[in-house]
Design a protein around this motif. Sequence first.
Motif, PDB file in Angstrom:
ATOM      1  N   VAL A  13     -15.951  30.204 -16.095  1.00 51.46           N
ATOM      2  CA  VAL A  13     -14.509  30.028 -15.878  1.00 51.46           C
ATOM      3  C   VAL A  13     -13.990  31.118 -14.940  1.00 51.46           C
ATOM      4  O   VAL A  13     -13.154  30.869 -14.070  1.00 51.46           O
ATOM      5  N   SER A  14     -14.508  32.334 -15.107  1.00 46.24           N
ATOM      6  CA  SER A  14     -14.116  33.425 -14.212  1.00 46.24           C
ATOM      7  C   SER A  14     -14.674  33.219 -12.805  1.00 46.24           C
ATOM      8  O   SER A  14     -13.975  33.458 -11.812  1.00 46.24           O
ATOM      9  N   ILE A  15     -15.915  32.774 -12.710  1.00 45.80           N
ATOM     10  CA  ILE A  15     -16.559  32.583 -11.407  1.00 45.80           C
ATOM     11  C   ILE A  15     -15.855  31.497 -10.600  1.00 45.80           C
ATOM     12  O   ILE A  15     -15.544  31.668  -9.416  1.00 45.80           O
ATOM     13  N   LEU A  16     -15.586  30.373 -11.233  1.00 44.89           N
ATOM     14  CA  LEU A  16     -15.057  29.209 -10.520  1.00 44.89           C
ATOM     15  C   LEU A  16     -13.542  29.207 -10.401  1.00 44.89           C
ATOM     16  O   LEU A  16     -12.986  28.648  -9.449  1.00 44.89           O
ATOM     17  N   TYR A  17     -12.854  29.804 -11.391  1.00 45.42           N
ATOM     18  CA  TYR A  17     -11.394  29.719 -11.422  1.00 45.42           C
ATOM     19  C   TYR A  17     -10.687  31.080 -11.427  1.00 45.42           C
ATOM     20  O   TYR A  17      -9.466  31.137 -11.317  1.00 45.42           O
ATOM     21  N   GLY A  18     -11.454  32.148 -11.616  1.00 47.05           N
ATOM     22  CA  GLY A  18     -10.842  33.476 -11.652  1.00 47.05           C
ATOM     23  C   GLY A  18     -10.024  33.723 -12.898  1.00 47.05           C
ATOM     24  O   GLY A  18      -9.140  34.591 -12.914  1.00 47.05           O
ATOM     25  N   LYS A  19     -10.303  32.983 -13.984  1.00 47.93           N
ATOM     26  CA  LYS A  19      -9.507  33.079 -15.214  1.00 47.93           C
ATOM     27  C   LYS A  19     -10.330  33.653 -16.364  1.00 47.93           C
ATOM     28  O   LYS A  19     -11.562  33.530 -16.390  1.00 47.93           O
ATOM     29  N   THR A  20      -9.603  34.262 -17.318  1.00 50.87           N
ATOM     30  CA  THR A  20     -10.224  34.756 -18.547  1.00 50.87           C
ATOM     31  C   THR A  20      -9.399  34.263 -19.737  1.00 50.87           C
ATOM     32  O   THR A  20      -8.395  33.557 -19.568  1.00 50.87           O
ATOM     33  N   LEU A  21      -9.777  34.691 -20.919  1.00 50.35           N
ATOM     34  CA  LEU A  21      -9.090  34.256 -22.137  1.00 50.35           C
ATOM     35  C   LEU A  21      -7.581  34.480 -22.053  1.00 50.35           C
ATOM     36  O   LEU A  21      -6.795  33.643 -22.500  1.00 50.35           O
TER      37      LEU A  21
END
Length: 608
Positions: A326-334
């Motif tokens: 999710v971080s790699i593809l979207y730059g997002k975390t919890l």
Amino acid sequence: MKRHHVPGIPYMLGLTILSFILFTYEFNSRFKDYIRFEKDFDLKVMILIILNISMLVLFFQTADYHRFGGLYTYIFVTLMTIYLTFRLICFITHKISKSIGILKTLIIWGLIITYYSYRFHTYIYSSCENWKKGLSVGLDETNIELCKIPDDIQICPFELTDGYLDLSKHFRMFQCEYQEIRPDYITTYYKTEKPYIGHPLSKNFNYEQRWFDTFYYEIINNSKGYDTLEEALVNHEVIVDTKNSKMITSVLRNETLVKERQQTMEKSNKLRGDLQQNLMIVFIDTLSRQRLHKKLPETAKYLKGQNHKEFFRLHSLIGRTQENAVSILYGKTLEDFVHEPAYGQDDRKFKGPLEEKWESIFEEFKKQGFITGHTANNCETNLFFQNDFFDQYLKNSAPDHENLSPMCDPHIKDYLSGDMDFRSSFASTRRCIYNKDSFEYVFEYTRQFFSAYKTENKMLFMTFMDMHEGTSEVINYLDKPLALFLKEMEDENTAVFMFSDHGFHMGGIRKDLAGRQQEIELYNSFMIMNNMLGLTEQQERMLNFNQQKLLTHVHVYNFFKFWASGVDPNDQMSMISTLPHDKDTCTFIGQTCFCQNFFNGGKYQIIQ
């Protein structure tokens, strides 16, 4: 169960052990008779039996649903080898003691044991010698402001057990050259008798068709039979040639797409300056920085001779793919999914479905005029279990070209048999499809993608699942081909970005034996940039400095975004900018941060 590569495992394993016990009982009785009465005939009979078993091992190694094959013969012989070694030691001791006496015999055995104990002790305590080394420099442990990676291990079990569980090396039935091609799979799964079968273009699937649980069935059910190869090549990039038992991949150049991106690409190139035309991303699942150097020595040797940058402290948020992807593809975390910081899984309050869903890095590249592609040796879109939960937040949009369907073929994904340990993208043996390793299809598609769009800006994401299994031996077969492929694809206009999501986490004896080493490596992903040209002097300087800094996969996403646009995000999560103190990054990571010199409390990054 009859379709298993190794059918009836519990029954046959029990039977094999029982036969071994009965055999050794009989052998032991005859051996005692030989020692006592020197009956040569009985010993010769036993030697003939042992030779016969050895011949079975050498000449009967295949297995299919008609016969059990040589696997159980190997198990039997392994047990026999242990037993015979013990008996041989007893026999030699008995013979020598008759000649020189028991005291001198014990002295000789004592010297032998001392010598091998010394060798074994040296081997064990030198197992971690290369653990902190890199391609050109090593891990910097002199700067107290940097994250201190735990070094409280003296023995590295991963190194000590390396090579012993390579099933593909010892069993012909797991070698791609001897893979059995099953004509009945074609009619059972594809439901056609036509000689050429075209896989659907998965880039045209809707979101539900791209879910993890449905993707495989959509590929199989939407495949179409053709009478000629020419007909199949018109609308398909993956074709199964049933007559010649092979799979054909082809990239269909899209002229309309090229024209659409041309104007955007010209504008983007003005901002990108001297950054290269192409980016080839090589993602290897489950490979820590330390395992990269051990398991891919040929690849590491190749990279060492190139213009490379190795990052020593890429820290996974969680020891599995989902959150890191999710971080790699979207730059997002919890924190992007919940209303407030969550310190445990029970106190998370998720936001409702988003009106404007987050777009993946593929969309960012498209906006900058790039032709995008994704090829993998896994039958799965994205890099994690895409489902209805993530569909509330994320767009699982496809790149312009997507090559995932080869790994959905029933020869590597036979969902009726359930033998995932021996035939799947997660198998503990070589992943074979039509007598070729599955990664060969990733290489071939990449070649064709770059050839189809020679003059256009392009980004291709390559995914390899060869480390994602319990023995950590399958990746051995990727090493030399990957090194040769990278050399083949060398081009001054192409930058290479290689990385992983986390370290080894698959259950099994390797993980159980590794203990503390596995716990540390689990969060120490690898990241290497090769031939990354066109950076400004300041950007180059910051990248070089940040090779020793604590990083996360959000930094990876931001770098991709920068590389696509040429625009420096200039924030605290950018690798081409001044990064915050490692202590702050450790706080951002939360409870899993392994830095010994920083407090690692706070949030736990699991999303679902």
